[in-house]
Write an enzyme that holds these catalytic residues in place. Structure first.
Site, PDB file in Angstrom:
ATOM      1  N   CYS A  77       0.852  -1.193   0.000  1.00 46.42           N
ATOM      2  CA  CYS A  77       0.000   0.000   0.000  1.00 46.42           C
ATOM      3  C   CYS A  77       0.887   1.242   0.000  1.00 46.42           C
ATOM      4  CB  CYS A  77      -0.892  -0.013   1.226  1.00 46.42           C
ATOM      5  SG  CYS A  77      -2.074   1.349   1.256  1.00 46.42           S
ATOM      6  N   ASN A 160      -9.389   3.828   3.428  1.00 45.48           N
ATOM      7  CA  ASN A 160      -8.733   5.138   3.341  1.00 45.48           C
ATOM      8  C   ASN A 160      -8.052   5.371   1.992  1.00 45.48           C
ATOM      9  OD1 ASN A 160      -6.636   3.328   3.604  1.00 45.48           O
ATOM     10  ND2 ASN A 160      -5.632   4.385   5.289  1.00 45.48           N
ATOM     11  N   GLY A 302      -2.534  13.988   4.149  1.00 54.34           N
ATOM     12  CA  GLY A 302      -3.381  14.247   5.308  1.00 54.34           C
ATOM     13  C   GLY A 302      -4.672  13.459   5.158  1.00 54.34           C
ATOM     14  N   MET A 304      -9.041  13.639   4.063  1.00 51.06           N
ATOM     15  CA  MET A 304      -9.736  14.105   2.866  1.00 51.06           C
ATOM     16  C   MET A 304     -10.175  15.567   2.944  1.00 51.06           C
ATOM     17  SD  MET A 304     -13.265  11.898   3.313  1.00 51.06           S
ATOM     18  CE  MET A 304     -14.175  12.606   1.948  1.00 51.06           C
ATOM     19  N   HIS A 325       3.718   8.115   7.307  1.00 51.65           N
ATOM     20  CA  HIS A 325       3.053   7.841   6.031  1.00 51.65           C
ATOM     21  C   HIS A 325       1.774   8.646   5.871  1.00 51.65           C
ATOM     22  CE1 HIS A 325       0.033   5.645   8.224  1.00 51.65           C
ATOM     23  NE2 HIS A 325      -0.432   4.993   7.186  1.00 51.65           N
ATOM     24  N   GLY A 326       1.419   9.432   6.870  1.00 51.27           N
ATOM     25  CA  GLY A 326       0.205  10.231   6.794  1.00 51.27           C
ATOM     26  C   GLY A 326      -0.068  10.899   8.120  1.00 51.27           C
ATOM     27  N   LYS A 395     -13.270   8.696  -3.083  1.00 48.01           N
ATOM     28  CA  LYS A 395     -13.043   7.670  -2.065  1.00 48.01           C
ATOM     29  C   LYS A 395     -13.637   6.344  -2.522  1.00 48.01           C
ATOM     30  CE  LYS A 395     -11.699   8.227   1.584  1.00 48.01           C
ATOM     31  NZ  LYS A 395     -10.356   8.193   2.197  1.00 48.01           N
TER      32      LYS A 395
END
Length: 396
Positions: A77, A160, A302, A304, A325-326, A395
């Site tokens: 991923c 996600n 970040g 949405m 990673h986020g 999404k």
């Protein structure tokens, strides 16, 4: 910022790049740090939170062994981003047609293409690799219908995973997306996690958590797992490349003529790699973390409704040349659905062309950490190259 916490409750230290870590995540890290295969220390990124199998936002160095559940089931991923030769003024005022075109081109959720969309040569290469895996482990084929994986190349998935149209600090247009190895990666992950648990029971390994069962070099399934996980990671890269191609081609008829710039980044954030750290050749598992070697470009998204970042690594040794990673979740999906409603989602995604129904409520920005704080906690790990803000989000 440098390491904020060092926890010495395992066989090796845990170095944490945030002072905000939940009890469950810390316990998972302590369990990992007790394993005899861990080399030097365990690192936890600023977006760290409890996960399934292992802590999300952890970097796990293992000597001569791999923990399949730490790699997880969404093998490979990661993120892909390209900059277009367009500016904000080139976009229409109403982005609904653009979102519709992307949703038409890229299947989401459990959907897939009616037939493979990538070149036959690419499919054949992946097919040959998978045939070798299934030849030794026919149980994998029983867990997914034949060749579904080929029709899932160039598909988003759910949860996600997302596709976004973003603007950077210079009002340049970017396409950014997040996905992995789809159903076949999930099948491979679950299959080998089960084998690792059975091996641990057979060899009477005393583990702090059964999800930390591992294969050691020389063990019956070690080489097969390495081959399978590397195949799934290659598949994930190919999936993102194909998805990006489909998105760009879907946008062309609706926008002024444009080209894709050279700034293309395709990086994993759930994967294992062979690397050398602190004088040891290792299998380094980044479970919700990206590589941030010196001058290496990466993507830190970040949520949405918030900013994302293109970053350049600093090669920080203490983080095993890694970064977040986020943003990282602050609450579970079920808690997000209990705490927020559709009005909250509409307010927190104001100005973004996206779904605003209860089906994506678990992805509301309020369920995530403050991305600006996450970035402030890792100034020793990366420099910010571009700041992106989405104007459109698809999404799964």
């Amino acid at each position: 910022m440098p390491v904020k916490q060092v926890i010495n409750k395992g066989r090796v230290p845990i170095k944490i790049y945030t002072d905000q870590i939940e009890h469950g995540a810390l316990n998972q890290l302590i369990n990992i740090a007790q394993l005899p295969i861990i080399h030097h220390h365990v690192a936890a990124m600023p977006d760290v939170h409890a996960g399934i199998g292992a802590t999300v936002g952890s970097v796990i160095p293992t000597a001569g062994a791999i923990i399949p559940a730490a790699v997880g089931v969404d093998i490979g991923c990661g993120m892909n981003a390209v900059r277009l030769t367009l500016k904000a003024a080139d976009l229409p005022d109403d982005l609904r047609r653009l979102r519709g075109a992307v949703e038409q081109a890229v299947p989401v959720g459990f959907n897939h293409h009616d037939k493979p969309t990538v070149q036959r040569k690419a499919v054949n290469q992946l097919d040959a690799g998978l045939d070798r895996i299934i030849g030794r482990h026919p149980g994998i084929a029983k867990m997914q219908k034949p060749h579904v994986w080929a029709r899932q190349l160039g598909t988003l998935g759910g949860g996600n995973h997302f596709i976004e149209l973003c603007l950077d600090e210079n009002q340049a247009v970017w396409v950014m997306l997040h996905s992995g190895s789809r159903g076949i990666g999930n099948v491979i992950g679950r299959y080998f996690i089960s084998l690792a648990r059975k091996d641990a029971q057979r060899h009477q390994l005393h583990l702090p958590d059964r999800d930390l069962a591992y294969f050691q070099e020389g063990a019956e399934h070690f080489d097969d797992y390495v081959h399978a996980v590397e195949w799934a990671q290659d598949y994930a890269l190919a999936n993102r490349r194909e998805m990006m191609r489909l998105v760009v081609e879907a946008l062309r008829p609706l926008l002024p003529p444009f080209q894709v710039s050279k700034e293309a980044i395709n990086c994993h954030h759930n994967y294992v790699a062979r690397e050398t750290h602190f004088g040891q050749d290792l299998f380094l598992t980044r479970k919700g973390a990206i590589a941030a070697a010196r001058d290496q470009l990466g993507i830190i998204p970040g949520s949405m409704g918030t900013r994302s970042y293109i970053v350049r690594g600093k090669g920080n040794a203490e983080s095993f040349c890694s970064c977040s990673h986020g943003a990282g979740r602050t609450m579970s999906r079920s808690e997000a659905k209990r705490r927020f409603n559709r009005s909250d989602l509409e307010a927190q995604t104001r100005g973004v062309e996206c779904r605003k129904d209860k089906g994506v409520l678990d992805e509301i920005p309020g369920a995530y950490k403050d991305i600006d704080q996450v970035m402030a906690d890792q100034t020793d790990l990366v420099d910010i190259v571009h700041t992106l803000k989405q104007v459109l989000c698809v999404k799964g």
